[in-house]
Scaffold this motif. Structure first.
Motif, short mmCIF file in Angstrom:
data_model
loop_
_atom_site.label_atom_id
_atom_site.label_comp_id
_atom_site.label_asym_id
_atom_site.label_seq_id
_atom_site.Cartn_x
_atom_site.Cartn_y
_atom_site.Cartn_z
N UNK A 44 101.64 -36.47 -6.69
CA UNK A 44 100.58 -37.02 -6.30
C UNK A 44 99.87 -35.34 -6.12
N UNK A 45 98.65 -35.12 -6.78
CA UNK A 45 97.99 -33.70 -6.46
C UNK A 45 97.51 -33.39 -5.39
N UNK A 46 97.08 -34.44 -4.41
CA UNK A 46 96.48 -34.43 -3.49
C UNK A 46 96.22 -35.80 -2.87
N UNK A 47 95.98 -35.59 -1.19
CA UNK A 47 95.95 -36.36 -0.56
C UNK A 47 95.30 -38.32 -0.94
N UNK A 48 94.04 -37.99 -1.04
CA UNK A 48 93.71 -38.79 -2.08
C UNK A 48 93.74 -39.60 -3.30
N UNK A 49 94.63 -38.83 -3.85
CA UNK A 49 95.60 -40.11 -4.97
C UNK A 49 96.61 -40.60 -4.44
N UNK A 50 97.19 -39.74 -3.14
CA UNK A 50 97.64 -40.65 -2.54
C UNK A 50 97.54 -42.63 -1.85
N UNK A 51 96.24 -41.72 -1.29
CA UNK A 51 95.25 -43.13 -0.67
C UNK A 51 95.30 -44.33 -2.15
N UNK A 52 94.11 -43.72 -2.96
CA UNK A 52 94.31 -44.45 -3.84
C UNK A 52 95.50 -45.67 -4.91
N UNK A 53 96.49 -45.04 -4.96
CA UNK A 53 97.73 -45.01 -5.32
C UNK A 53 97.94 -46.60 -4.06
N UNK A 54 98.05 -45.77 -3.01
CA UNK A 54 98.72 -46.71 -1.53
C UNK A 54 97.77 -48.47 -1.88
N UNK A 58 99.09 -51.13 -2.49
CA UNK A 58 98.87 -53.02 -1.18
C UNK A 58 97.68 -54.07 -1.89
N UNK A 59 96.90 -53.83 -2.64
CA UNK A 59 96.28 -55.05 -2.80
C UNK A 59 97.05 -55.76 -3.19
N UNK A 64 100.07 -61.16 -4.28
CA UNK A 64 101.25 -61.71 -4.52
C UNK A 64 101.00 -62.78 -3.01
N UNK A 65 100.75 -62.38 -2.59
CA UNK A 65 101.13 -62.54 -0.70
C UNK A 65 100.49 -63.85 -0.80
N UNK A 66 99.08 -64.21 -0.88
CA UNK A 66 98.28 -65.04 -1.19
C UNK A 66 98.46 -66.37 -2.50
N UNK A 67 98.92 -65.61 -3.55
CA UNK A 67 99.47 -66.47 -5.03
C UNK A 67 100.96 -67.72 -3.87
N UNK A 68 101.89 -66.82 -3.73
CA UNK A 68 102.42 -67.64 -3.02
C UNK A 68 102.70 -68.67 -2.03
N UNK A 90 98.06 -58.30 8.38
CA UNK A 90 99.31 -57.37 8.57
C UNK A 90 98.91 -56.89 7.36
N UNK A 91 99.04 -56.47 6.14
CA UNK A 91 99.24 -56.52 4.95
C UNK A 91 97.69 -55.69 4.65
N UNK A 92 97.14 -55.37 5.20
CA UNK A 92 95.71 -55.00 4.69
C UNK A 92 94.97 -54.08 6.19
#
Length: 118
Positions: A44-54, A58-59, A64-68, A90-92
């Protein structure tokens, strides 16, 4: 008396949610561990990209948790619905805590913990 009792239960729920989000609850790791996974990844080039990927990951996990939990249909609804809400909260909250950590905030701060569960 009823209002005081419901306030107490709400505060207990918020306390539980904050604890699970920050400390983790199996099979989820702690918010600190989750943030560290992204912080040590040099792709990741910066924290903004890290956060976007995270957020994207997590979404997907939340969906998946809701579907299951919804697979049981109408018969399991009384159990599945609270389980789905709990898992989603908890996930959010864990995601919000990990984002705060990546951004440099102290997860032990009361102010940060308040923002995590809002």
């Amino acid at each position: 008396m009823t209002n005081k009792s419901s306030n107490s239960k709400a505060l207990q729920l918020v306390g539980w949610l904050t604890e699970c989000a920050i400390d983790g609850v199996p099979p989820l790791s702690s918010a600190e561990d989750l943030a560290q996974e992204y912080l040590i990844d040099t792709s990741f080039p910066d924290d903004e990209e890290r956060i976007e990927s995270l957020i994207n990951w997590e979404i997907t996990k939340n969906f998946t948790a809701g579907f299951i939990t919804g697979l049981g249909g109408l018969i399991t609804l009384p159990v599945a619905l609270p389980a789905s809400f709990g898992a989603s909260w908890v996930i959010q909250a864990r995601m919000a805590a990990a984002i705060a950590r990546i951004a440099g905030y102290d997860l032990t701060s009361d102010r940060v913990q308040t923002f995590i569960v809002i």
